[in-house]
Design an enzyme around this catalytic site. Structure first.
Site, PDB file in Angstrom:
ATOM      1  N   ASP A   1       0.959  -1.193  -0.126  1.00  0.00           N
ATOM      2  CA  ASP A   1      -0.049   0.048  -0.026  1.00  0.00           C
ATOM      3  C   ASP A   1       0.860   1.403   0.057  1.00  0.00           C
ATOM      4  OD1 ASP A   1      -2.735   0.730  -0.266  1.00  0.00           O
ATOM      5  OD2 ASP A   1      -2.615   1.659   1.639  1.00  0.00           O
TER       6      ASP A   1
ATOM      7  N   GLU B   1     -10.998   6.092  -3.145  1.00  0.00           N
ATOM      8  CA  GLU B   1     -11.319   6.734  -1.588  1.00  0.00           C
ATOM      9  C   GLU B   1     -12.817   6.343  -1.083  1.00  0.00           C
ATOM     10  OE1 GLU B   1      -8.689   7.770  -0.103  1.00  0.00           O
ATOM     11  OE2 GLU B   1      -7.750   7.973  -2.132  1.00  0.00           O
TER      12      GLU B   1
ATOM     13  N   GLU C   1      -9.219  -3.272  -6.555  1.00  0.00           N
ATOM     14  CA  GLU C   1      -9.370  -3.007  -5.025  1.00  0.00           C
ATOM     15  C   GLU C   1      -9.517  -4.345  -4.476  1.00  0.00           C
ATOM     16  OE1 GLU C   1      -8.752  -0.633  -3.055  1.00  0.00           O
ATOM     17  OE2 GLU C   1      -8.525   1.066  -4.288  1.00  0.00           O
TER      18      GLU C   1
HETATM   19  C1  LIG Z   1      -5.320  -0.044  -2.416  1.00  0.00           C
HETATM   20  C2  LIG Z   1      -5.878   1.063  -1.977  1.00  0.00           C
HETATM   21  N1  LIG Z   1      -6.955   1.960  -2.178  1.00  0.00           N
HETATM   22  C3  LIG Z   1      -7.232   2.970  -1.715  1.00  0.00           C
HETATM   23  C4  LIG Z   1      -6.732   3.385  -0.701  1.00  0.00           C
HETATM   24  C5  LIG Z   1      -7.280   4.855   0.095  1.00  0.00           C
HETATM   25  O1  LIG Z   1      -6.352   5.638  -0.075  1.00  0.00           O
HETATM   26  C6  LIG Z   1      -5.519   2.824  -0.069  1.00  0.00           C
HETATM   27  N2  LIG Z   1      -4.870   3.418   1.033  1.00  0.00           N
HETATM   28  N3  LIG Z   1      -5.093   1.784  -0.740  1.00  0.00           N
END
Ligand SMILES: Cc1ncc(CO)c(N)n1
Length: 235
Positions: A62, A154, A224
């Site tokens: 991340d 988000e 995601e």
């Molecule tokens: C994969 C991912 N998607 C969204 C967010 C939100 O900013 C994050 N931190 N990581």
């Protein structure tokens, strides 16, 4: 009633006159919206049931994602049509590169992940796909396409964040703070603004452009899910 993902925004509006462009984007994702927002990984954060190894894998990936997200927002600041939009986006960029960056550094320290490891971490296949989609949509694509990617990322996080925030906070600060970061009022306001901006920009596009934007949103949502799957799979 679940809407077929092939419905155009205009047809969607005929069926549901009050529907917003951003609602239509979610309806286009089919089952992957729920797969992302209700992923077992997100519930494990709030249930204090997160294996350290899974969270370490997640944070390392991340952090590289967030770095690309910061670049994406930079492109969007450049392409935003008004001073108000530039201001909203740059305020979020400032948060991402200060408070949120600090969150990652403290979490890596608590989980004994050395700086050399997280700085040099090669991106996994899902993160590389994310990077390509984010940077190409916002860099080479239109404001609307890049905005759709940011909105999806988000909004998914706000959705699970608000749900997990109803539970008592987990003991580990990195789990508790990750929930709070994605549930606080300021974050809710930002995602609400992103929706309004997307509604306004999206409504005035041609049908072909709207389909392109919906494709970006769908692709982002699918990634995601894959991102959570990848870090959760080995648990
Ligand atoms: C994969 C991912 N998607 C969204 C967010 C939100 O900013 C994050 N931190 N990581």
């Amino acid at each position: 009633m679940a809407l077929a993902p092939t419905l155009t925004f205009q047809d969607h509006r005929l069926q549901t006159p009050s529907a917003r462009f951003s609602d239509w984007l979610v309806s286009c994702t089919g089952s992957s919206w729920a797969a992302a927002t209700e992923h077992a990984f997100t519930r494990a954060i709030g249930d204090d049931a997160m294996p350290d190894a899974a969270y370490v894998r997640y944070l390392i990936e991340d952090y590289t994602f967030i770095t690309d997200l910061a670049s994406t927002i930079g492109y969007l600041v450049a392409k935003a049509p008004t001073m108000r939009s530039k201001s909203r986006l740059s305020a979020f960029l400032a948060l991402l590169t200060s408070e949120e960056n600090n969150y990652f550094e403290r979490s890596f320290a608590a989980l004994d992940v050395p700086e050399t490891v997280y700085r040099a971490a090669a991106q996994g296949p899902v993160t590389r796909e994310f990077s390509r989609l984010l940077l190409e949509s916002s860099g080479k694509g239109t404001y609307a396409e890049g905005l759709a990617c940011l909105l999806c990322a988000e909004w998914v996080y706000l959705t699970w964040g608000l749900r997990e925030a109803k539970k008592p906070r987990p003991k580990a600060f990195y789990l508790a703070e990750w929930i709070d970061l994605h549930a606080v009022q300021g974050f809710q306001d930002f995602v609400n603004w992103l929706r309004e901006e997307m509604d306004e920009v999206g409504s005035s596009l041609t049908e072909a452009q709207q389909q392109q934007v919906a494709q970006h949103f769908q692709e982002m949502c699918r990634l995601e899910v894959s991102f959570f799957d990848a870090v959760w799979a080995a648990s």
